[in-house]
Design a protein around this motif. Structure first.
Motif, short mmCIF file in Angstrom:
data_model
loop_
_atom_site.label_atom_id
_atom_site.label_comp_id
_atom_site.label_asym_id
_atom_site.label_seq_id
_atom_site.Cartn_x
_atom_site.Cartn_y
_atom_site.Cartn_z
N ILE A 141 0.84 -1.21 0.00
CA ILE A 141 0.00 0.00 0.00
C ILE A 141 0.87 1.25 0.00
N ARG A 142 1.90 1.26 0.82
CA ARG A 142 2.79 2.44 0.88
C ARG A 142 3.46 2.69 -0.47
N ILE A 143 3.95 1.64 -1.08
CA ILE A 143 4.61 1.78 -2.39
C ILE A 143 3.63 2.31 -3.42
N ARG A 144 2.44 1.70 -3.47
CA ARG A 144 1.46 2.11 -4.47
C ARG A 144 0.96 3.52 -4.22
N ASN A 145 0.79 3.90 -2.95
CA ASN A 145 0.36 5.26 -2.65
C ASN A 145 1.39 6.28 -3.09
N LEU B 173 -6.82 -10.90 -13.09
CA LEU B 173 -7.01 -9.62 -13.77
C LEU B 173 -6.82 -8.44 -12.82
N TYR B 174 -7.35 -8.56 -11.62
CA TYR B 174 -7.21 -7.48 -10.64
C TYR B 174 -5.74 -7.26 -10.28
N ARG B 175 -5.00 -8.37 -10.06
CA ARG B 175 -3.58 -8.24 -9.74
C ARG B 175 -2.82 -7.62 -10.92
N ALA B 176 -3.12 -8.10 -12.12
CA ALA B 176 -2.46 -7.56 -13.32
C ALA B 176 -2.78 -6.08 -13.50
N GLY B 177 -3.97 -5.68 -13.06
CA GLY B 177 -4.39 -4.29 -13.16
C GLY B 177 -3.82 -3.40 -12.07
N GLY B 178 -3.08 -3.99 -11.14
CA GLY B 178 -2.41 -3.19 -10.12
C GLY B 178 -3.01 -3.21 -8.74
N ALA B 179 -4.00 -4.06 -8.49
CA ALA B 179 -4.58 -4.12 -7.14
C ALA B 179 -3.50 -4.57 -6.15
N VAL B 180 -3.41 -3.89 -5.02
CA VAL B 180 -2.43 -4.26 -4.00
C VAL B 180 -2.98 -5.31 -3.05
N GLY B 181 -4.28 -5.51 -3.08
CA GLY B 181 -4.90 -6.50 -2.22
C GLY B 181 -6.24 -6.91 -2.79
N LEU B 182 -6.71 -8.06 -2.32
CA LEU B 182 -8.01 -8.56 -2.74
C LEU B 182 -8.88 -8.80 -1.51
N SER B 183 -10.09 -8.31 -1.55
CA SER B 183 -11.08 -8.59 -0.53
C SER B 183 -11.99 -9.66 -1.12
N VAL B 184 -11.99 -10.84 -0.51
CA VAL B 184 -12.75 -11.98 -1.04
C VAL B 184 -13.89 -12.29 -0.09
N LEU B 185 -15.11 -12.11 -0.55
CA LEU B 185 -16.25 -12.41 0.31
C LEU B 185 -16.40 -13.91 0.47
N THR B 186 -16.57 -14.34 1.72
CA THR B 186 -16.74 -15.76 2.01
C THR B 186 -18.13 -16.06 2.56
N GLU B 187 -18.95 -15.06 2.71
CA GLU B 187 -20.30 -15.21 3.27
C GLU B 187 -21.19 -15.87 2.22
N PRO B 188 -21.69 -17.09 2.49
CA PRO B 188 -22.41 -17.84 1.46
C PRO B 188 -23.88 -17.46 1.25
N GLU B 189 -24.56 -17.08 2.30
CA GLU B 189 -26.01 -16.92 2.21
C GLU B 189 -26.45 -15.71 1.39
N HIS B 190 -25.84 -14.57 1.62
CA HIS B 190 -26.28 -13.34 0.96
C HIS B 190 -25.39 -12.92 -0.21
N PHE B 191 -24.12 -13.36 -0.19
CA PHE B 191 -23.17 -12.90 -1.20
C PHE B 191 -22.59 -14.04 -2.03
N ARG B 192 -23.08 -15.26 -1.81
CA ARG B 192 -22.62 -16.45 -2.52
C ARG B 192 -21.11 -16.63 -2.47
N GLY B 193 -20.52 -16.20 -1.37
CA GLY B 193 -19.09 -16.39 -1.18
C GLY B 193 -18.80 -17.77 -0.63
#
Length: 104
Positions: free
Chosen positions: A39-43, A75-95
């Protein structure tokens, strides 16, 4: 009871049922990564983006279409995302915990 109360209660129930207990699995072979450092580097270069992998939304429905979590994570990493938020909640977000593994 509003949406957030229902989501929170469902999360407590899942936690108590052991949904988030994960057996140890070998991580992919990668060097050590520092989220804060990334984050510091990208900022310093512009904006640090944390991309969200959310299969569905209670209000918008399906968000993935025919795309796969692995594909979007790449794709997100290749596009420069420094992190990924991955939803794991199955009932409402199908994670799922499998989505988390797939995005790693």
């Amino acid at each position: 009871m509003d949406h957030l109360d229902r989501f929170a209660q469902a999360a407590r129930t899942r936690i108590e049922a052991g949904y988030y207990r994960v057996r140890s699995r070998k991580r992919p072979e990668r060097g050590p990564r520092s989220f804060v450092r990334a984050i510091r580097i990208r900022n310093a270069e512009g904006n640090a983006i944390i991309a969200e992998l959310k299969p569905a939304s209670p209000t918008a429905g399906d968000l993935l279409g025919d795309r796969k979590i692995e594909q979007l994570a790449r794709l997100y990493r290749a596009g420069g995302a420094v992190g990924l938020s991955v939803l794991t909640e199955p009932e409402h977000f199908r994670g799922s915990l499998e989505n988390l593994r797939a995005a790693a």
